[in-house]
Design an enzyme around this catalytic site. Structure first.
Site, PDB file in Angstrom:
ATOM      1  N   ARG A  33      -8.522  -0.355   4.827  1.00 34.59           N
ATOM      2  CA  ARG A  33      -7.618   0.628   4.245  1.00 34.59           C
ATOM      3  C   ARG A  33      -6.241   0.020   3.956  1.00 34.59           C
ATOM      4  O   ARG A  33      -5.505   0.550   3.119  1.00 34.59           O
ATOM      5  CB  ARG A  33      -7.460   1.826   5.171  1.00 34.59           C
ATOM      6  CG  ARG A  33      -8.705   2.704   5.293  1.00 34.59           C
ATOM      7  CD  ARG A  33      -8.442   3.948   6.118  1.00 34.59           C
ATOM      8  NE  ARG A  33      -7.209   4.576   5.671  1.00 34.59           N
ATOM      9  CZ  ARG A  33      -6.187   4.868   6.483  1.00 34.59           C
ATOM     10  NH1 ARG A  33      -6.254   4.581   7.762  1.00 34.59           N
ATOM     11  NH2 ARG A  33      -5.104   5.443   6.000  1.00 34.59           N
ATOM     12  N   LYS A  74       0.828  -1.207   0.000  1.00 39.73           N
ATOM     13  CA  LYS A  74       0.000   0.000   0.000  1.00 39.73           C
ATOM     14  C   LYS A  74       0.864   1.258   0.000  1.00 39.73           C
ATOM     15  O   LYS A  74       0.649   2.193  -0.778  1.00 39.73           O
ATOM     16  CB  LYS A  74      -0.913   0.017   1.228  1.00 39.73           C
ATOM     17  CG  LYS A  74      -1.714   1.304   1.392  1.00 39.73           C
ATOM     18  CD  LYS A  74      -2.499   1.297   2.678  1.00 39.73           C
ATOM     19  CE  LYS A  74      -1.628   1.730   3.841  1.00 39.73           C
ATOM     20  NZ  LYS A  74      -1.930   3.062   4.364  1.00 39.73           N
ATOM     21  N   ASN A  75       1.858   1.278   0.875  1.00 40.78           N
ATOM     22  CA  ASN A  75       2.662   2.492   1.040  1.00 40.78           C
ATOM     23  C   ASN A  75       3.652   2.726  -0.096  1.00 40.78           C
ATOM     24  O   ASN A  75       4.256   3.795  -0.163  1.00 40.78           O
ATOM     25  CB  ASN A  75       3.392   2.449   2.384  1.00 40.78           C
ATOM     26  CG  ASN A  75       2.438   2.593   3.547  1.00 40.78           C
ATOM     27  OD1 ASN A  75       1.369   3.197   3.415  1.00 40.78           O
ATOM     28  ND2 ASN A  75       2.795   2.038   4.686  1.00 40.78           N
ATOM     29  N   LEU A 111       7.321  19.885   6.813  1.00 37.75           N
ATOM     30  CA  LEU A 111       8.527  19.440   6.113  1.00 37.75           C
ATOM     31  C   LEU A 111       8.308  19.354   4.608  1.00 37.75           C
ATOM     32  O   LEU A 111       9.214  19.626   3.815  1.00 37.75           O
ATOM     33  CB  LEU A 111       9.004  18.099   6.664  1.00 37.75           C
ATOM     34  CG  LEU A 111       9.478  18.110   8.124  1.00 37.75           C
ATOM     35  CD1 LEU A 111       9.955  16.731   8.542  1.00 37.75           C
ATOM     36  CD2 LEU A 111      10.590  19.133   8.325  1.00 37.75           C
ATOM     37  N   ARG A 148      -4.377  10.249   4.718  1.00 38.06           N
ATOM     38  CA  ARG A 148      -3.209  11.107   4.840  1.00 38.06           C
ATOM     39  C   ARG A 148      -2.431  11.202   3.521  1.00 38.06           C
ATOM     40  O   ARG A 148      -1.965  12.274   3.135  1.00 38.06           O
ATOM     41  CB  ARG A 148      -2.305  10.551   5.938  1.00 38.06           C
ATOM     42  CG  ARG A 148      -0.958  11.249   6.089  1.00 38.06           C
ATOM     43  CD  ARG A 148      -1.120  12.642   6.621  1.00 38.06           C
ATOM     44  NE  ARG A 148       0.148  13.352   6.697  1.00 38.06           N
ATOM     45  CZ  ARG A 148       0.261  14.611   7.076  1.00 38.06           C
ATOM     46  NH1 ARG A 148      -0.805  15.288   7.420  1.00 38.06           N
ATOM     47  NH2 ARG A 148       1.443  15.192   7.126  1.00 38.06           N
ATOM     48  N   ARG A 160       0.933  14.706  12.325  1.00 38.76           N
ATOM     49  CA  ARG A 160       1.712  14.478  11.107  1.00 38.76           C
ATOM     50  C   ARG A 160       1.618  15.726  10.233  1.00 38.76           C
ATOM     51  O   ARG A 160       0.931  15.739   9.220  1.00 38.76           O
ATOM     52  CB  ARG A 160       1.187  13.231  10.367  1.00 38.76           C
ATOM     53  CG  ARG A 160       1.416  11.944  11.139  1.00 38.76           C
ATOM     54  CD  ARG A 160       0.979  10.728  10.358  1.00 38.76           C
ATOM     55  NE  ARG A 160      -0.463  10.596  10.334  1.00 38.76           N
ATOM     56  CZ  ARG A 160      -1.117   9.604   9.714  1.00 38.76           C
ATOM     57  NH1 ARG A 160      -0.435   8.687   9.067  1.00 38.76           N
ATOM     58  NH2 ARG A 160      -2.427   9.531   9.743  1.00 38.76           N
ATOM     59  N   PRO A 161       2.302  16.796  10.653  1.00 42.02           N
ATOM     60  CA  PRO A 161       2.151  18.077   9.962  1.00 42.02           C
ATOM     61  C   PRO A 161       2.763  18.073   8.577  1.00 42.02           C
ATOM     62  O   PRO A 161       3.571  17.208   8.229  1.00 42.02           O
ATOM     63  CB  PRO A 161       2.886  19.056  10.888  1.00 42.02           C
ATOM     64  CG  PRO A 161       3.890  18.206  11.602  1.00 42.02           C
ATOM     65  CD  PRO A 161       3.227  16.863  11.786  1.00 42.02           C
ATOM     66  N   MET A 162       2.378  19.088   7.802  1.00 42.26           N
ATOM     67  CA  MET A 162       2.863  19.253   6.432  1.00 42.26           C
ATOM     68  C   MET A 162       4.109  20.133   6.360  1.00 42.26           C
ATOM     69  O   MET A 162       4.594  20.427   5.268  1.00 42.26           O
ATOM     70  CB  MET A 162       1.758  19.882   5.582  1.00 42.26           C
ATOM     71  CG  MET A 162       0.596  18.976   5.250  1.00 42.26           C
ATOM     72  SD  MET A 162       1.036  17.767   3.980  1.00 42.26           S
ATOM     73  CE  MET A 162       1.306  18.836   2.565  1.00 42.26           C
ATOM     74  N   ASP A 216       4.239   0.786  12.382  1.00 40.47           N
ATOM     75  CA  ASP A 216       3.046   0.121  11.855  1.00 40.47           C
ATOM     76  C   ASP A 216       2.902  -1.325  12.324  1.00 40.47           C
ATOM     77  O   ASP A 216       1.861  -1.945  12.099  1.00 40.47           O
ATOM     78  CB  ASP A 216       3.060   0.146  10.319  1.00 40.47           C
ATOM     79  CG  ASP A 216       2.581   1.478   9.760  1.00 40.47           C
ATOM     80  OD1 ASP A 216       2.154   2.336  10.558  1.00 40.47           O
ATOM     81  OD2 ASP A 216       2.647   1.669   8.533  1.00 40.47           O
ATOM     82  N   CYS A 247      -5.718   8.250   9.586  1.00 39.89           N
ATOM     83  CA  CYS A 247      -5.855   7.709  10.939  1.00 39.89           C
ATOM     84  C   CYS A 247      -5.407   8.721  11.981  1.00 39.89           C
ATOM     85  O   CYS A 247      -4.374   9.379  11.816  1.00 39.89           O
ATOM     86  CB  CYS A 247      -5.020   6.429  11.093  1.00 39.89           C
ATOM     87  SG  CYS A 247      -5.687   5.007  10.223  1.00 39.89           S
TER      88      CYS A 247
END
Length: 417
Positions: free
Chosen positions: A396, A22-23, A125, A92, A121-123, A304, A116
């Site tokens: 998911r 998936k990732n 960067l 995300r 998990r900010p944007m 994970d 989730c």
């Protein structure tokens, strides 16, 4: 909406094949926006997150053709450079379209992404990298607007090795003028797979899998066919399923090297681990021993896999200490496991797990993707029946989980809620 009814207590035995990652799939699908010709991606898992990414690409104007695990993406007709809140909130990884849109079209506007609720998990960067390459960024009313008449290569040092930021910067940089260097880059195998895909398209990228990635900008990219790597988190989950049920399972279509952090802990717990070229077998001959776990960026122990290992530690002999360093809100499964009889105490970012001899069935709720997987594993090992609600979270990241486990002998039934 759906739920699982699971009757535990039966060892899982047999062979199970892992789906594509998936990732790895999500950024590769996003990277198809970088040029107008069609690309063909094989090994794509049938997951809700993949459906969402395909919906985002279609919304932007791409044409998507899916047949089994093969997806053909034709981005020739992409004209819409804005993604609204409804689509972005679904997951995300929807923010991964930002880099390729800015790289190809020099502008984009997206809502802040969802996903989730496991921690911050900010944007910042992602945006830091784009700013370093010359982009102008405005954040207003829940939207991010990025404009860049011309991206120029830059030296970018990430404060933390963020996978998403590394991938977004890579995709933006492939069509930039000059050389971009990402330092303290994420080393995950999925980043390497993205590099391989981009290089097949004609990009010039070196260093993925290390903490320094060098991207030399090119003028044009071309169509390719690519097969995504196997999903290492799905593979790890199946190995824990064998361990927690006292079973014997051979997991195929894997890259064993990607599983080393998990295999090391399973061996430490006393489980029998056998490794082949593209498979791993785990057999449980006795009750597992307690183990200490600390999550870290790759090649450390993956966050994970932490919830699944907590479920296994709940039945281990002795006391396990689990430390979560990646996300501050990733022990949500602990309360649900306690409903099943687990002895778990959470103190900040540390969980103290005192193993019990048995878990008992209960009604529990999956609050996020990996927490849901942990509850399924616990239910497979528990006495009596368990009802797991919130299966949409599990969908998911796991393809046909109930069917795969039923083939191993699990007594698991999916029903509408």
């Amino acid at each position: 909406m759906a739920r699982y009814f699971i009757t535990g207590g039966k060892p899982l035995r047999g062979e199970i094949r892992v789906s594509g990652s998936k990732n790895a799939t999500l950024p590769i699908l996003a990277a198809c926006l970088l040029h107008g010709a069609p690309n063909v991606i094989s090994g794509v898992p049938a997951l809700k997150d993949v459906d969402t990414m395909c919906a985002v690409l279609s919304y932007l104007g791409a044409r998507i053709y899916r047949h089994g695990d093969v997806v053909r993406v034709d981005s020739t007709g992409v004209q819409n450079l804005e993604v609204g809140e409804e689509l972005m909130r679904r997951m995300r990884a929807s923010n991964l379209v930002l880099g390729p849109l800015v790289g190809r079209f020099r502008c984009a506007r997206i809502s802040y992404p969802g996903g989730c609720n496991i921690g911050s998990r900010p944007m910042n960067l992602h945006l830091k990298g784009l700013r370093a390459m010359g982009a102008r960024i405005e954040e207003r009313f829940g939207y991010i607007t990025v404009e860049a008449p011309r991206l120029v290569g830059a030296e970018i040092h990430l404060d933390v090795p963020s996978v998403g930021a590394t991938e977004n910067i890579m995709m933006a940089a492939v069509l930039a003028r000059g050389v971009t260097v990402i330092r303290n880059a994420a080393k995950e195998p999925e980043v390497v797979d993205l590099q391989n895909f981009l290089n097949r398209m004609g990009a010039r990228i070196k260093g993925a899998g290390t903490d320094v990635i060098r991207i030399e900008g090119v003028e044009h990219l071309s169509s390719v066919e690519h097969t995504v790597i196997p999903d290492r988190i799905e593979a790890g989950t199946h190995l824990v399923a064998a361990a927690i049920t006292g079973g014997d399972v051979r997991v195929t279509n894997v890259i064993p090297e990607h599983l080393e952090p998990v295999l090391a802990k399973l061996r430490e717990m006393g489980l029998e681990v056998e490794v082949g070229d593209d498979w791993v077998r785990v057999a449980a001959r006795s009750r597992p021993r307690a183990v200490d776990i600390k999550t870290l960026p790759y090649p450390g122990f993956p966050t994970d896999m932490q919830p699944q290992m907590m479920a296994l530690a709940a039945l281990a002999e002795g006391t396990s200490i689990i430390t979560e360093t990646i996300f501050e809100n990733r022990f949500k499964q602990a309360g649900e496991l306690r409903r099943m009889g687990a002895n778990i105490k959470v103190e900040g970012q540390t969980a103290i797990v005192k193993g019990v001899e048995k878990l008992t069935g209960a009604s529990v709720v999956a609050t996020d993707l990996r927490a849901g997987a942990a509850l399924v594993l616990a239910a497979l090992a528990a006495e009596n029946g368990t009802v797991v609600d919130g299966v949409e979270h599990i969908d998911r990241g796991y393809e046909r989980l109930e069917q795969k486990y039923a083939q191993l002998g699990a007594r698991i039934l999916r029903v509408p809620a």
